[in-house]
Design a protein around this motif. Structure first.
Motif, PDB file in Angstrom:
ATOM      1  N   GLY A   2      74.349 -53.009  67.168  1.00  0.00           N
ATOM      2  CA  GLY A   2      75.319 -53.797  66.416  1.00  0.00           C
ATOM      3  C   GLY A   2      75.409 -53.284  65.004  1.00  0.00           C
ATOM      4  N   GLY A   3      76.135 -54.025  64.181  1.00  0.00           N
ATOM      5  CA  GLY A   3      76.254 -53.606  62.795  1.00  0.00           C
ATOM      6  C   GLY A   3      77.016 -54.618  61.950  1.00  0.00           C
ATOM      7  N   PRO A   4      76.961 -54.414  60.646  1.00  0.00           N
ATOM      8  CA  PRO A   4      77.643 -55.312  59.726  1.00  0.00           C
ATOM      9  C   PRO A   4      79.157 -55.125  59.762  1.00  0.00           C
ATOM     10  CG  PRO A   4      76.430 -53.617  58.521  1.00  0.00           C
ATOM     11  CD  PRO A   4      76.178 -53.392  59.966  1.00  0.00           C
ATOM     12  N   VAL A   5      79.862 -56.202  59.446  1.00  0.00           N
ATOM     13  CA  VAL A   5      81.312 -56.189  59.339  1.00  0.00           C
ATOM     14  C   VAL A   5      81.640 -56.382  57.865  1.00  0.00           C
ATOM     15  CG1 VAL A   5      83.469 -57.262  60.099  1.00  0.00           C
ATOM     16  CG2 VAL A   5      81.486 -57.237  61.644  1.00  0.00           C
ATOM     17  N   THR A   6      82.437 -55.458  57.322  1.00  0.00           N
ATOM     18  CA  THR A   6      82.779 -55.528  55.898  1.00  0.00           C
ATOM     19  C   THR A   6      84.291 -55.566  55.717  1.00  0.00           C
ATOM     20  OG1 THR A   6      82.700 -53.107  55.732  1.00  0.00           O
ATOM     21  CG2 THR A   6      80.690 -54.305  55.137  1.00  0.00           C
ATOM     22  N   ASP A   7      84.698 -56.060  54.544  1.00  0.00           N
ATOM     23  CA  ASP A   7      86.121 -56.013  54.213  1.00  0.00           C
ATOM     24  C   ASP A   7      86.411 -54.691  53.496  1.00  0.00           C
ATOM     25  OD1 ASP A   7      85.283 -56.303  51.537  1.00  0.00           O
ATOM     26  OD2 ASP A   7      85.946 -58.390  51.387  1.00  0.00           O
ATOM     27  N   ASP A   8      87.638 -54.521  53.039  1.00  0.00           N
ATOM     28  CA  ASP A   8      88.036 -53.259  52.405  1.00  0.00           C
ATOM     29  C   ASP A   8      87.294 -52.982  51.101  1.00  0.00           C
ATOM     30  OD1 ASP A   8      89.802 -52.813  54.478  1.00  0.00           O
ATOM     31  OD2 ASP A   8      91.523 -53.668  53.402  1.00  0.00           O
ATOM     32  N   ASN A   9      86.686 -54.009  50.506  1.00  0.00           N
ATOM     33  CA  ASN A   9      85.952 -53.843  49.249  1.00  0.00           C
ATOM     34  C   ASN A   9      84.447 -53.692  49.444  1.00  0.00           C
ATOM     35  OD1 ASN A   9      88.318 -54.109  47.647  1.00  0.00           O
ATOM     36  ND2 ASN A   9      88.221 -56.324  47.947  1.00  0.00           N
ATOM     37  N   GLY A  10      84.005 -53.619  50.713  1.00  0.00           N
ATOM     38  CA  GLY A  10      82.577 -53.454  50.984  1.00  0.00           C
ATOM     39  C   GLY A  10      81.793 -54.750  50.971  1.00  0.00           C
ATOM     40  N   ASN A  11      82.482 -55.887  50.939  1.00  0.00           N
ATOM     41  CA  ASN A  11      81.804 -57.177  51.002  1.00  0.00           C
ATOM     42  C   ASN A  11      81.409 -57.483  52.440  1.00  0.00           C
ATOM     43  OD1 ASN A  11      82.143 -57.998  48.193  1.00  0.00           O
ATOM     44  ND2 ASN A  11      84.312 -58.123  48.695  1.00  0.00           N
ATOM     45  N   LEU A  12      80.211 -57.995  52.622  1.00  0.00           N
ATOM     46  CA  LEU A  12      79.734 -58.374  53.944  1.00  0.00           C
ATOM     47  C   LEU A  12      80.440 -59.657  54.369  1.00  0.00           C
ATOM     48  CD1 LEU A  12      77.661 -57.898  56.261  1.00  0.00           C
ATOM     49  CD2 LEU A  12      76.136 -59.432  55.010  1.00  0.00           C
ATOM     50  N   ILE A  13      81.109 -59.619  55.526  1.00  0.00           N
ATOM     51  CA  ILE A  13      81.811 -60.812  56.005  1.00  0.00           C
ATOM     52  C   ILE A  13      81.315 -61.273  57.368  1.00  0.00           C
ATOM     53  CG2 ILE A  13      83.878 -60.451  54.613  1.00  0.00           C
ATOM     54  CD1 ILE A  13      85.225 -59.269  57.130  1.00  0.00           C
ATOM     55  N   GLY A  14      80.476 -60.466  58.023  1.00  0.00           N
ATOM     56  CA  GLY A  14      79.961 -60.857  59.329  1.00  0.00           C
ATOM     57  C   GLY A  14      79.078 -59.790  59.918  1.00  0.00           C
ATOM     58  N   ILE A  15      78.699 -60.033  61.147  1.00  0.00           N
ATOM     59  CA  ILE A  15      77.892 -59.061  61.883  1.00  0.00           C
ATOM     60  C   ILE A  15      78.310 -59.134  63.346  1.00  0.00           C
ATOM     61  CG2 ILE A  15      75.910 -60.542  62.443  1.00  0.00           C
ATOM     62  CD1 ILE A  15      74.228 -58.023  61.392  1.00  0.00           C
ATOM     63  N   ILE A  16      78.360 -57.986  63.983  1.00  0.00           N
ATOM     64  CA  ILE A  16      78.691 -57.921  65.415  1.00  0.00           C
ATOM     65  C   ILE A  16      77.489 -57.305  66.126  1.00  0.00           C
ATOM     66  CG2 ILE A  16      79.904 -55.695  65.226  1.00  0.00           C
ATOM     67  CD1 ILE A  16      81.376 -58.282  67.437  1.00  0.00           C
ATOM     68  N   SER A  17      77.104 -57.901  67.246  1.00  0.00           N
ATOM     69  CA  SER A  17      75.909 -57.418  67.939  1.00  0.00           C
ATOM     70  C   SER A  17      76.192 -57.236  69.422  1.00  0.00           C
ATOM     71  CB  SER A  17      74.761 -58.418  67.763  1.00  0.00           C
ATOM     72  OG  SER A  17      75.029 -59.589  68.512  1.00  0.00           O
ATOM     73  N   ASP A  18      75.243 -56.609  70.090  1.00  0.00           N
ATOM     74  CA  ASP A  18      75.375 -56.439  71.529  1.00  0.00           C
ATOM     75  C   ASP A  18      75.400 -57.782  72.247  1.00  0.00           C
ATOM     76  OD1 ASP A  18      72.686 -56.964  71.033  1.00  0.00           O
ATOM     77  OD2 ASP A  18      71.936 -55.255  72.155  1.00  0.00           O
TER      78      ASP A  18
END
Length: 154
Positions: free
Chosen positions: A54-70
């Motif tokens: 899995g990995g982190p989900v970021t917006d266009d500015n590099g802000n962490l907005i979520g995480i997606i995992s297996d």
């Protein structure tokens, strides 16, 4: 005759001479990140190719907005079979977790180990002012402990 006060020998305060091992010393800085509008099929391909869970989900500015995992992917795969919903129509934004536990870059590696044990998470994103700056995994903590053992444990 006056009362005399006797103070026994004071024990010296022993200080740990070891420098603390911080999350920032072992976190990964070059990360595979995902965007909210990426398709789940694309995410699955990346996860397989990169051998990650899995990995982190970021917006266009590099802000962490979520995480997606297996685990999130298992949910959509299960749904697609039982509810006849195609996997390809889903996006990261549909499945990602938005309640993301993060850890501070200055946290001690032993604190990180404790958090991994309590939470069951496999990774913690590291943020600074909302921006993703790295990620620490269980394996990174094991590497840190192994290096510490080589240098300090006897």
């Amino acid at each position: 005759m006056g009362i005399k006060s006797f103070m026994g020998r004071r024990s010296e305060v022993k200080e740990d001479k070891r420098e603390a091992i911080r999350v920032k010393d072992y976190m990964k800085r070059k990360l595979i990140t995902f965007s909210i509008d990426q398709s789940i099929n694309e995410v699955m391909e990346i996860i397989l190719k990169q051998r990650i869970t899995g990995g982190p989900v970021t917006d266009d500015n590099g802000n962490l907005i979520g995480i997606i995992s297996d685990t999130d992917l298992m949910q959509v795969i299960g749904d697609s079979r039982y509810h006849n919903m195609p996997v390809g129509d889903r996006t990261v934004g549909d499945l990602m977790s938005t309640q993301v536990a993060t850890i501070d870059a200055e946290a001690d590696i032993f604190d990180a180990a404790g958090r991994f044990l309590k939470s069951g998470h496999r990774r913690f994103p590291v943020t600074e002012n909302g921006k993703l700056i790295g990620q620490i995994s269980r394996m990174d903590v094991i590497i840190a402990a192994t290096n510490l053992k080589k240098n300090h444990w006897r």
